[in-house]
Motif scaffolding. Structure first.
Motif, PDB file in Angstrom:
ATOM      1  N   ARG A 155       1.050  -1.178  -0.115  1.00 32.88           N
ATOM      2  CA  ARG A 155      -0.120   0.067   0.023  1.00 32.88           C
ATOM      3  C   ARG A 155       0.922   1.076   0.006  1.00 32.88           C
ATOM      4  N   VAL A 156       0.617   2.277  -0.735  1.00 36.47           N
ATOM      5  CA  VAL A 156       0.860   3.492  -0.824  1.00 36.47           C
ATOM      6  C   VAL A 156       0.080   4.714  -0.572  1.00 36.47           C
ATOM      7  N   ASP A 157       0.433   5.469   0.438  1.00 38.90           N
ATOM      8  CA  ASP A 157      -0.614   6.748   0.500  1.00 38.90           C
ATOM      9  C   ASP A 157       0.456   7.911   0.204  1.00 38.90           C
ATOM     10  N   SER A 158      -0.497   9.041  -0.284  1.00 37.84           N
ATOM     11  CA  SER A 158       0.053  10.346  -0.542  1.00 37.84           C
ATOM     12  C   SER A 158      -0.831  11.214   0.184  1.00 37.84           C
ATOM     13  N   VAL A 159      -0.291  11.902   1.035  1.00 43.87           N
ATOM     14  CA  VAL A 159      -1.287  12.713   2.013  1.00 43.87           C
ATOM     15  C   VAL A 159      -0.820  14.206   1.844  1.00 43.87           C
ATOM     16  N   LYS A 160      -1.926  15.147   1.697  1.00 46.92           N
ATOM     17  CA  LYS A 160      -1.587  16.556   1.666  1.00 46.92           C
ATOM     18  C   LYS A 160      -2.488  17.126   2.876  1.00 46.92           C
ATOM     19  N   SER A 161      -1.876  17.863   3.695  1.00 49.52           N
ATOM     20  CA  SER A 161      -2.582  18.597   4.805  1.00 49.52           C
ATOM     21  C   SER A 161      -2.106  20.130   4.637  1.00 49.52           C
ATOM     22  N   TYR A 162      -3.256  20.831   4.947  1.00 52.39           N
ATOM     23  CA  TYR A 162      -3.420  22.333   5.212  1.00 52.39           C
ATOM     24  C   TYR A 162      -3.865  22.689   6.460  1.00 52.39           C
ATOM     25  N   ASN A 163      -3.380  23.732   7.079  1.00 49.31           N
ATOM     26  CA  ASN A 163      -4.001  24.014   8.415  1.00 49.31           C
ATOM     27  C   ASN A 163      -3.755  25.343   8.559  1.00 49.31           C
ATOM     28  N   VAL A 164      -4.776  26.322   8.956  1.00 49.45           N
ATOM     29  CA  VAL A 164      -4.832  27.696   9.308  1.00 49.45           C
ATOM     30  C   VAL A 164      -5.390  27.869  10.445  1.00 49.45           C
ATOM     31  N   SER A 165      -4.860  28.993  11.254  1.00 47.23           N
ATOM     32  CA  SER A 165      -5.626  29.368  12.669  1.00 47.23           C
ATOM     33  C   SER A 165      -5.226  30.718  12.908  1.00 47.23           C
ATOM     34  N   LEU A 166      -6.306  31.605  13.495  1.00 43.65           N
ATOM     35  CA  LEU A 166      -6.099  32.886  13.706  1.00 43.65           C
ATOM     36  C   LEU A 166      -6.511  32.742  15.110  1.00 43.65           C
ATOM     37  N   SER A 167      -5.608  33.227  16.130  1.00 48.58           N
ATOM     38  CA  SER A 167      -5.996  33.198  17.806  1.00 48.58           C
ATOM     39  C   SER A 167      -5.633  34.553  18.264  1.00 48.58           C
ATOM     40  N   THR A 168      -6.313  34.768  19.334  1.00 48.50           N
ATOM     41  CA  THR A 168      -6.051  35.902  20.145  1.00 48.50           C
ATOM     42  C   THR A 168      -6.384  35.804  21.468  1.00 48.50           C
ATOM     43  N   GLN A 169      -5.935  36.572  22.577  1.00 47.29           N
ATOM     44  CA  GLN A 169      -6.227  36.452  23.860  1.00 47.29           C
ATOM     45  C   GLN A 169      -7.153  37.674  24.278  1.00 47.29           C
ATOM     46  N   LEU A 170      -8.346  37.211  25.001  1.00 51.01           N
ATOM     47  CA  LEU A 170      -9.473  38.336  25.443  1.00 51.01           C
ATOM     48  C   LEU A 170      -9.518  38.469  26.762  1.00 51.01           C
ATOM     49  N   PHE A 171      -9.518  39.549  27.328  1.00 54.14           N
ATOM     50  CA  PHE A 171      -9.458  40.061  28.712  1.00 54.14           C
ATOM     51  C   PHE A 171      -8.498  39.317  29.513  1.00 54.14           C
ATOM     52  N   GLY A 172      -7.488  38.962  29.037  1.00 57.75           N
ATOM     53  CA  GLY A 172      -6.372  37.939  29.968  1.00 57.75           C
ATOM     54  C   GLY A 172      -6.580  36.828  30.133  1.00 57.75           C
ATOM     55  N   ARG A 173      -7.633  36.181  30.244  1.00 50.50           N
ATOM     56  CA  ARG A 173      -7.943  34.922  30.571  1.00 50.50           C
ATOM     57  C   ARG A 173      -8.735  33.843  29.332  1.00 50.50           C
ATOM     58  N   ILE A 174      -9.504  34.748  28.631  1.00 50.82           N
ATOM     59  CA  ILE A 174     -10.003  34.113  27.337  1.00 50.82           C
ATOM     60  C   ILE A 174      -9.383  33.977  26.148  1.00 50.82           C
ATOM     61  N   SER A 175      -9.217  32.664  25.715  1.00 52.22           N
ATOM     62  CA  SER A 175      -8.518  32.705  24.372  1.00 52.22           C
ATOM     63  C   SER A 175      -9.581  32.160  23.315  1.00 52.22           C
ATOM     64  N   PHE A 176      -9.338  32.592  21.983  1.00 52.31           N
ATOM     65  CA  PHE A 176     -10.468  32.618  20.913  1.00 52.31           C
ATOM     66  C   PHE A 176      -9.558  32.304  19.715  1.00 52.31           C
ATOM     67  N   ALA A 177      -9.938  31.270  19.099  1.00 56.83           N
ATOM     68  CA  ALA A 177      -9.114  30.904  17.662  1.00 56.83           C
ATOM     69  C   ALA A 177     -10.145  30.302  16.674  1.00 56.83           C
ATOM     70  N   ALA A 178     -10.009  30.896  15.580  1.00 57.55           N
ATOM     71  CA  ALA A 178     -10.767  30.190  14.122  1.00 57.55           C
ATOM     72  C   ALA A 178      -9.693  29.343  13.371  1.00 57.55           C
ATOM     73  N   THR A 179     -10.206  28.251  13.221  1.00 57.84           N
ATOM     74  CA  THR A 179      -9.413  27.172  12.563  1.00 57.84           C
ATOM     75  C   THR A 179      -9.963  26.668  11.119  1.00 57.84           C
ATOM     76  N   TYR A 180      -9.064  26.266  10.184  1.00 55.74           N
ATOM     77  CA  TYR A 180      -9.353  25.456   8.948  1.00 55.74           C
ATOM     78  C   TYR A 180      -8.332  24.353   8.841  1.00 55.74           C
ATOM     79  N   THR A 181      -8.833  23.330   8.315  1.00 56.78           N
ATOM     80  CA  THR A 181      -8.055  22.060   8.078  1.00 56.78           C
ATOM     81  C   THR A 181      -8.628  21.444   6.879  1.00 56.78           C
TER      82      THR A 181
END
Length: 332
Positions: A280-306
């Motif tokens: 067996r032979v596999d050819s895999v392509k993987s794309y990842n993008v994320s945009l994150s930030t910190q809110l009010f010091g304790r809260i983290s937010f991230a938008a992701t795409y894979t």
């Protein structure tokens, strides 16, 4: 999170919403020891997918000694990821025990040694226990240039299949020619031996390369390439993997963090006996993008795409999945 093209156990490709709730507890046990406990619960809207209760826990610490340190780690995990190799969700448990030490002969010469055991239990592949050991001599010729050379060994106990053991010899060079550029590469050879009466011996090169470029304090670009050989989820085969990746980390507007990567790789499955058919032979392509930030010091937010695409020469393992969504976290 929304996902399309998820491979289900019955061979279908389905779309699903994925809801994940995670918690975590981290604490100190004295001056040198820490523990971490992180459960998570994942639910799929598609009935063809299996909901999961996942868990990771670890105990890590060290014992300081004159001219050397002794580091210990015990890690347990329980998860049900969707794997390219199995072409479906794969419930698995693993235990990892590791012990590392280093003795410094002089500011530029250090002897490093490590050993450990990893146990892996799955519901669709043979259980496996791996013992490993590494010894290396590290020579720091300057703060910017070092050489690490030594052998490595591993023994794989595979349930209901022939055991497999490896030995490798490699040299790793680390070089920082400028403050903005970091280089590292490893060259060597790995030999694999099957204990099957019909077993065959394999010999593969060890090739790893990495270059990091940081033109600005807020920008890092990394390119890496590697070729590795390891036991597969199928007890009578090993995987020969060639991969490369490009990763960009960028801070935007002082408070947003962009991470983007492209990581293709090829997997070739090689039989370790004369009975199992090749190939067996596999050819895999993987794309990842994320945009994150910190809110009010304790809260983290991230938008992701894979996006993950696998082209296989074996029917049932070719699939393409797209996942996108948001993540919220809170730390105390």
């Amino acid at each position: 999170m929304n996902a399309e093209g998820l491979p289900a156990a019955d061979g279908r490709r389905v779309a699903s919403e994925i809801f994940t709730l995670s918690a975590g507890l981290t604490g100190d046990l004295g001056k040198y020891w820490t523990f971490d406990y992180s459960p998570s619960w994942r639910k799929y809207s598609a009935r063809a997918m299996m909901d999961s209760d996942d868990l990771s826990a670890s105990l890590k610490g060290m014992i300081p000694l004159p001219d050397m340190g002794l580091q210990f780690a015990e890690i347990y995990s329980q998860s049900t990821p969707t794997l390219v190799e199995t072409g479906q969700q794969t419930k698995q448990e693993s235990w990892t025990t590791s012990l590392n030490t280093a003795y410094r002969f002089s500011p530029g010469i250090q002897l490093q040694a490590s050993g450990g055991m990893n146990e892996r239990y799955t519901d669709i592949a043979p259980d496996m226990r791996t013992w490993n050991a590494n010894v290396a001599l590290n020579l720091a010729f300057s703060p910017r240039f070092s050489l690490n050379v030594g052998p490595s060994f591993s023994y794989n106990e595979i349930k209901n299949a022939a055991d497999l053991y490896d030995e490798g010899y490699q040299a790793e060079v680390s070089w920082k020619p400028t403050d903005k550029i970091t280089l590292a590469f490893t060259l060597g050879r790995q030999y694999s031996y099957s204990k099957s009466s019909a077993g065959i011996n394999l010999s593969n090169p060890i090739l790893n390369f990495m270059i990091g470029y940081q033109p600005f304090e807020t920008t890092t670009l990394t390119f890496s390439a590697a070729r590795t050989t390891m036991p597969s989820y199928f007890g009578d085969q090993v995987t020969d993997t060639s991969r490369w990746s490009v990763i960009l980390n960028q801070r935007l507007l002082g408070r947003f963090y962009l991470n983007a990567s492209y990581a293709p790789y090829d997997n070739s499955y090689t039989a370790i006996d004369l009975v199992t058919p090749a190939g067996r032979v596999d050819s895999v392509k993987s794309y990842n993008v994320s945009l994150s930030t910190q809110l009010f010091g304790r809260i983290s937010f991230a938008a992701t795409y894979t996006l993950t695409k696998n082209d296989s020469n074996v029917s049932g393992f070719t699939f393409s999945t797209t996942q996108y969504g948001v993540q919220l976290g809170c730390n105390y």
